[in-house]
Enzyme design. Structure first.
Site, PDB file in Angstrom:
ATOM      1  NE  ARG A  80      68.907  83.875  -0.287  1.00 30.87           N
ATOM      2  CZ  ARG A  80      68.679  85.099   0.194  1.00 30.87           C
ATOM      3  NH1 ARG A  80      69.121  86.149  -0.466  1.00 30.87           N
ATOM      4  NH2 ARG A  80      68.012  85.275   1.321  1.00 30.87           N
TER       5      ARG A  80
ATOM      6  CB  SER B 176      68.637  69.997   6.481  1.00 27.82           C
ATOM      7  OG  SER B 176      68.541  70.571   5.191  1.00 27.82           O
TER       8      SER B 176
ATOM      9  CB  SER C  27      80.800  74.009  10.872  1.00 36.86           C
ATOM     10  OG  SER C  27      81.334  72.693  10.854  1.00 36.86           O
ATOM     11  CB  THR C  28      82.056  79.713   9.600  1.00 33.75           C
ATOM     12  OG1 THR C  28      82.947  79.579   8.477  1.00 33.75           O
ATOM     13  CG2 THR C  28      82.854  79.609  10.897  1.00 33.75           C
TER      14      THR C  28
ATOM     15  CG  MET D 115      79.798  74.970   5.886  1.00 32.21           C
ATOM     16  SD  MET D 115      78.344  74.499   6.823  1.00 32.21           S
ATOM     17  CE  MET D 115      77.554  73.375   5.673  1.00 32.21           C
TER      18      MET D 115
ATOM     19  CG  HIS E 168      63.356  67.852   4.703  1.00 27.19           C
ATOM     20  ND1 HIS E 168      64.232  68.526   5.531  1.00 27.19           N
ATOM     21  CD2 HIS E 168      63.893  67.924   3.453  1.00 27.19           C
ATOM     22  CE1 HIS E 168      65.257  68.981   4.813  1.00 27.19           C
ATOM     23  NE2 HIS E 168      65.080  68.620   3.567  1.00 27.19           N
TER      24      HIS E 168
ATOM     25  CB  CYS F 274      65.024  74.444   9.372  1.00 29.32           C
ATOM     26  SG  CYS F 274      63.357  75.116   9.383  1.00 29.32           S
TER      27      CYS F 274
ATOM     28  NE  ARG G  41      66.842  80.347   8.756  1.00 24.26           N
ATOM     29  CZ  ARG G  41      67.328  80.484   7.528  1.00 24.26           C
ATOM     30  NH1 ARG G  41      67.102  79.545   6.616  1.00 24.26           N
ATOM     31  NH2 ARG G  41      68.042  81.544   7.201  1.00 24.26           N
TER      32      ARG G  41
END
Length: 303
Positions: free
Chosen positions: A259, A68, A237-238, A242, A118, A66, A140
């Site tokens: 991914r 993290s 942080s885009t 990353m 989690h 989600c 998410r």
């Protein structure tokens, strides 16, 4: 860089364990929730019960896949900018993962410590709740969560794979995957989102307006940074930024953690029957709740 290399060593060790683990033997159950034997152990959970939280710890809670790693990166960059010193992760940052001695070592870590997890709200160590530490809870939409979870399992070479998407979907809906049911996790946190030390962050909101999301997180955590600093953090942080650094920051698993990062990728996997099944599950668990409304399910989970 010693702390960083330990973090990477922990990732490599988990992948090494995964090589020899069949999917049918991946999970063990603790307090009725399944966890991966490659990252967690009963002994670690027993030690976690006695974990000593600090009032200035920062808890980052999310169900797997989600976002993290995304929010962990943002908060790490905020701490670095505020302290003018690079924030390192001396341990695998997920609180419940690692060896039982981890919590003794964590007593030596400087504040603020980031405690990613989690775990459901009712599974958190009691000291976190007593100290009322600030908690960022990231969600998410469940369809993209399931799709990302499946692709992670089946894309990473050393992690046990599912025979098919249909097989994974069945297990996901039963809560028979690592860290259990998405919906049980959501229900447990829904009751606490209005508490002043808890802040909800949506993956989709960060995708839509990352600078605004970084500002909101900084405000909640009490970081007084200028617009230029916050803008620089947002740029770092885009998803693309990353992903480019993923092999350096997360080792062999990095490219698979970052991914695609898209909203709506679930449409490439879900059948009509699976769509209907999850719609009904969402309605049964979260319809009429505060979290159910904030997740914008109709926006993100309908064709």
């Amino acid at each position: 860089m010693a702390g960083k290399s330990r973090f990477l060593e922990d990732i490599e060790e988990a992948l090494e364990k995964s090589k020899d683990t069949a999917l049918s033997r991946l999970l063990f159950t603790h307090q009725a929730v399944p966890y991966p034997i490659t990252l967690c152990s009963s002994e670690t959970f027993q030690a976690l019960d006695a974990f000593e939280a600090r009032a200035d710890d920062i808890v980052l809670a999310s169900y797997p896949k989600c976002g993290s790693n995304w929010i962990l990166h943002i908060v790490s960059e905020l701490i670095s900018a505020d302290s003018k010193k690079k924030y390192e992760h001396p341990e695998f940052p997920v609180l419940e993962c690692g060896d039982p001695e981890k919590y003794q070592r964590m007593k030596q870590f400087p504040s603020p410590r980031i405690l990613a997890t989690h775990l459901r709200y009712d599974r958190l160590p009691g000291s976190i709740l007593r100290k009322k530490t600030k908690m960022l809870v990231m969600f998410r939409n469940p369809k993209d969560t399931a799709a990302s979870f499946f692709r992670f399992h089946n894309d990473v070479p050393d992690i046990p794979s599912y025979g098919s998407w249909d097989e994974f979907f069945t297990q996901f809906m039963r809560g028979e995957v690592s860290w259990g049911s998405f919906f049980d996790f959501a229900v447990s946190w829904n009751e606490h989102l209005a508490e002043e030390n808890v802040q909800l962050i949506l993956y989709e909101d960060l995708k839509e307006d990352l600078p605004a999301g970084v500002q909101r997180i900084a405000d909640f955590l009490g970081f007084s940074l200028g617009g230029e600093q916050l803008g620089a953090i947002a740029a770092l942080s885009t998803f693309q930024a990353m992903r480019a650094r993923a092999p350096e920051t997360h080792g062999a698993v990095g490219p698979y953690l970052f991914r695609k990062g898209e909203v709506g990728d679930w449409k490439n996997l879900f059948s009509e029957a699976q769509n209907q099944e999850m719609d009904e599950k969402f309605k049964a668990c979260l319809a009429g709740t505060s979290l159910g409304e904030k997740l914008k399910y109709d926006t993100y989970c309908h064709v």
